[in-house]
Design a protein around this motif. Structure first.
Motif, PDB file in Angstrom:
ATOM      1  N   ASN A 179       0.855  -1.193   0.000  1.00 46.12           N
ATOM      2  CA  ASN A 179       0.000   0.000   0.000  1.00 46.12           C
ATOM      3  C   ASN A 179       0.886   1.237   0.000  1.00 46.12           C
ATOM      4  N   SER A 180       0.668   2.109  -0.958  1.00 44.77           N
ATOM      5  CA  SER A 180       1.532   3.290  -1.063  1.00 44.77           C
ATOM      6  C   SER A 180       0.840   4.580  -0.647  1.00 44.77           C
ATOM      7  N   GLN A 181      -0.428   4.487  -0.204  1.00 49.68           N
ATOM      8  CA  GLN A 181      -1.185   5.703   0.040  1.00 49.68           C
ATOM      9  C   GLN A 181      -1.569   5.946   1.493  1.00 49.68           C
ATOM     10  N   ILE A 182      -1.599   4.911   2.307  1.00 45.90           N
ATOM     11  CA  ILE A 182      -2.057   5.095   3.693  1.00 45.90           C
ATOM     12  C   ILE A 182      -1.345   4.097   4.597  1.00 45.90           C
ATOM     13  N   ILE A 183      -1.086   4.530   5.834  1.00 45.90           N
ATOM     14  CA  ILE A 183      -0.458   3.654   6.837  1.00 45.90           C
ATOM     15  C   ILE A 183      -1.538   3.177   7.799  1.00 45.90           C
ATOM     16  N   HIS A 184      -1.788   1.877   7.819  1.00 42.23           N
ATOM     17  CA  HIS A 184      -2.779   1.294   8.723  1.00 42.23           C
ATOM     18  C   HIS A 184      -2.050   0.694   9.927  1.00 42.23           C
ATOM     19  N   PHE A 185      -1.941   1.448  11.021  1.00 42.85           N
ATOM     20  CA  PHE A 185      -1.263   0.939  12.212  1.00 42.85           C
ATOM     21  C   PHE A 185      -1.975  -0.285  12.777  1.00 42.85           C
TER      22      PHE A 185
END
Length: 198
Positions: free
Chosen positions: A70-76
């Motif tokens: 995924n290059s658009q959002i960081i899902h912690f």
């Protein structure tokens, strides 16, 4: 441009705001078997406008380090504890400032703000949390601008478009605060008395 429209002021900073959990106070887990989340948090990532164009690259680079495509959002939520630590270390190296307001809602369960209800505000708790966050962000930007001799600088706020919130209500609430601040009436009575005593 429409007649009587006011142009948005030029800005130096951008604050990207998102929340986690829900602001419902009627029923709260784990006190209630079914209900809203125990925690409600609202956070901001603050960046200077000159670095705004770099944000997508930074997010993609951090995700790449986590092994995510995924290059658009960081899902912690989807990261392991080790990955979360590494992501935090990478973010700490960037020219951004992070702000978080967190509320454990167990002691707020079933609380009502009757004054806010009179104004037909259905999301007064969310608006209150957003207010605290905005105050922290703008205070930092003011002190930063003074320290750098930049003069007065504006902040552009970008709220994530998640369901369940009326952002027009939030905007109206902050406009009311701005109006009240002109008459120095934004503090509650006890706060005002404490300031006078000090």
């Amino acid at each position: 441009m429409k007649r009587n429209a006011v142009a948005a002021p030029d800005y130096e900073f951008i604050a990207y705001i998102d929340e986690s959990g829900d602001p419902s106070l009627k029923r709260v887990r784990p006190v209630d078997d079914a209900g809203g989340t125990e925690w409600f948090t609202i956070a901001a990532v603050l960046v200077r406008r000159e670095f705004d164009v770099e944000l997508p690259k930074w997010v993609a680079s951090i995700n790449q380090a986590m092994g995510s495509t995924n290059s658009q959002i960081i899902h912690f939520t989807h990261l392991s504890p080790q990955q979360r630590l590494r992501a935090a270390e990478l973010i700490a190296e960037l020219p951004v400032r992070l702000f978080v307001v967190a509320s454990n809602k167990k002691n707020m369960r079933r609380y009502r703000n009757e004054k806010a209800e009179k104004a037909n505000s259905k999301q007064w708790f969310y608006n209150w949390m957003a207010r605290i966050l905005v105050e922290r962000v703008t205070d930092f930007c003011l002190r930063y601008s003074h320290r750098k001799n930049l003069g007065r600088r504006h902040v552009k706020f970008v709220f994530s478009q998640t369901g369940g919130h009326s952002y027009s209500q939030t905007a109206a609430y902050h406009e009311l605060l701005r109006y009240q601040s002109r008459g120095k009436k934004i503090m509650r009575k006890r706060q005002a008395e404490a300031v006078q005593r000090a």
